[in-house]
Design a protein around this motif. Structure first.
Motif, short mmCIF file in Angstrom:
data_model
loop_
_atom_site.label_atom_id
_atom_site.label_comp_id
_atom_site.label_asym_id
_atom_site.label_seq_id
_atom_site.Cartn_x
_atom_site.Cartn_y
_atom_site.Cartn_z
N ASN A 28 36.64 7.73 -0.34
CA ASN A 28 35.96 6.45 -0.23
C ASN A 28 35.05 6.19 -1.44
O ASN A 28 34.99 5.09 -1.96
CB ASN A 28 35.20 6.30 1.08
N SER A 31 37.27 5.52 -4.53
CA SER A 31 37.89 4.20 -4.48
C SER A 31 36.87 3.12 -4.86
O SER A 31 37.24 2.13 -5.51
CB SER A 31 38.47 3.91 -3.10
N ARG A 32 35.61 3.31 -4.51
CA ARG A 32 34.56 2.36 -4.94
C ARG A 32 34.43 2.37 -6.45
O ARG A 32 34.33 1.32 -7.09
CB ARG A 32 33.21 2.73 -4.32
N TYR A 36 35.21 -0.91 -9.15
CA TYR A 36 34.29 -1.49 -10.14
C TYR A 36 34.75 -1.24 -11.57
O TYR A 36 34.54 -2.09 -12.45
CB TYR A 36 32.86 -1.01 -9.89
N TRP A 64 34.81 2.89 3.97
CA TRP A 64 35.40 2.70 2.65
C TRP A 64 34.37 2.19 1.64
O TRP A 64 34.32 2.65 0.51
CB TRP A 64 36.54 1.69 2.69
N LEU A 65 33.57 1.21 2.06
CA LEU A 65 32.70 0.53 1.10
C LEU A 65 31.26 1.01 1.10
O LEU A 65 30.55 0.82 0.12
CB LEU A 65 32.76 -0.98 1.33
N THR A 68 28.00 -0.48 -0.73
CA THR A 68 28.50 -1.50 -1.65
C THR A 68 29.28 -2.61 -0.94
O THR A 68 29.86 -3.47 -1.60
CB THR A 68 29.41 -0.87 -2.72
N GLN A 69 29.28 -2.60 0.38
CA GLN A 69 30.10 -3.55 1.14
C GLN A 69 29.83 -5.00 0.75
O GLN A 69 30.76 -5.73 0.41
CB GLN A 69 29.87 -3.37 2.64
N THR A 72 30.79 -5.76 -2.93
CA THR A 72 32.24 -5.67 -3.11
C THR A 72 32.93 -6.92 -2.57
O THR A 72 33.79 -7.51 -3.23
CB THR A 72 32.81 -4.42 -2.43
N TRP A 92 41.80 -5.43 -3.38
CA TRP A 92 40.89 -4.26 -3.41
C TRP A 92 41.70 -2.97 -3.48
O TRP A 92 41.42 -2.10 -4.28
CB TRP A 92 39.99 -4.27 -2.18
N CYS A 96 42.38 0.79 -6.56
CA CYS A 96 42.00 2.18 -6.28
C CYS A 96 42.94 3.17 -6.92
O CYS A 96 44.06 2.94 -7.15
CB CYS A 96 41.95 2.43 -4.79
#
Length: 96
Positions: A28, A31-32, A36, A64-65, A68-69, A72, A92, A96
């Motif tokens: 997770n 992937s963030r 970005y 997942w986020l 940063t939800q 994002t 999104w 990743c």
């Protein structure tokens, strides 16, 4: 904006799992970072190059986020105003 449960394609999942083995960074978080970095590098998702989100790793949006939800989702909304919820999830996931 994004669905409460999200998944990736199988290939991406495998890459994230291997990355975790080498670095210890969870999928997770990596992937963030990937999302970005893709925004910074001007990568843009296109529906023509979309991959099927057939992975088995399905997590809720909060996992997942994380923190940063909100940013994002706003970034996706500004970057891809023409996409619906599922399209934004695919955009999104493609980063990743």
């Amino acid at each position: 904006m994004l669905p409460n449960r999200m998944n990736l394609n199988r290939t991406t999942e495998e890459r994230l799992k291997k990355l975790k083995q080498f670095t210890g960074i969870s999928p997770n978080v990596s992937s963030r970072i990937a999302f970005y970095r893709s925004i910074e590098s001007d990568f843009r998702y296109s529906a023509e190059s979309a991959k099927k989100l057939d992975g088995s790793l399905v997590l809720d949006k909060v996992t997942w986020l994380g923190d940063t939800q909100l940013i994002t989702e706003l970034t996706l909304k500004l970057t891809y105003p023409e996409l619906d919820e599922k399209g934004k999830m695919a955009a999104w996931a493609s980063t990743c």
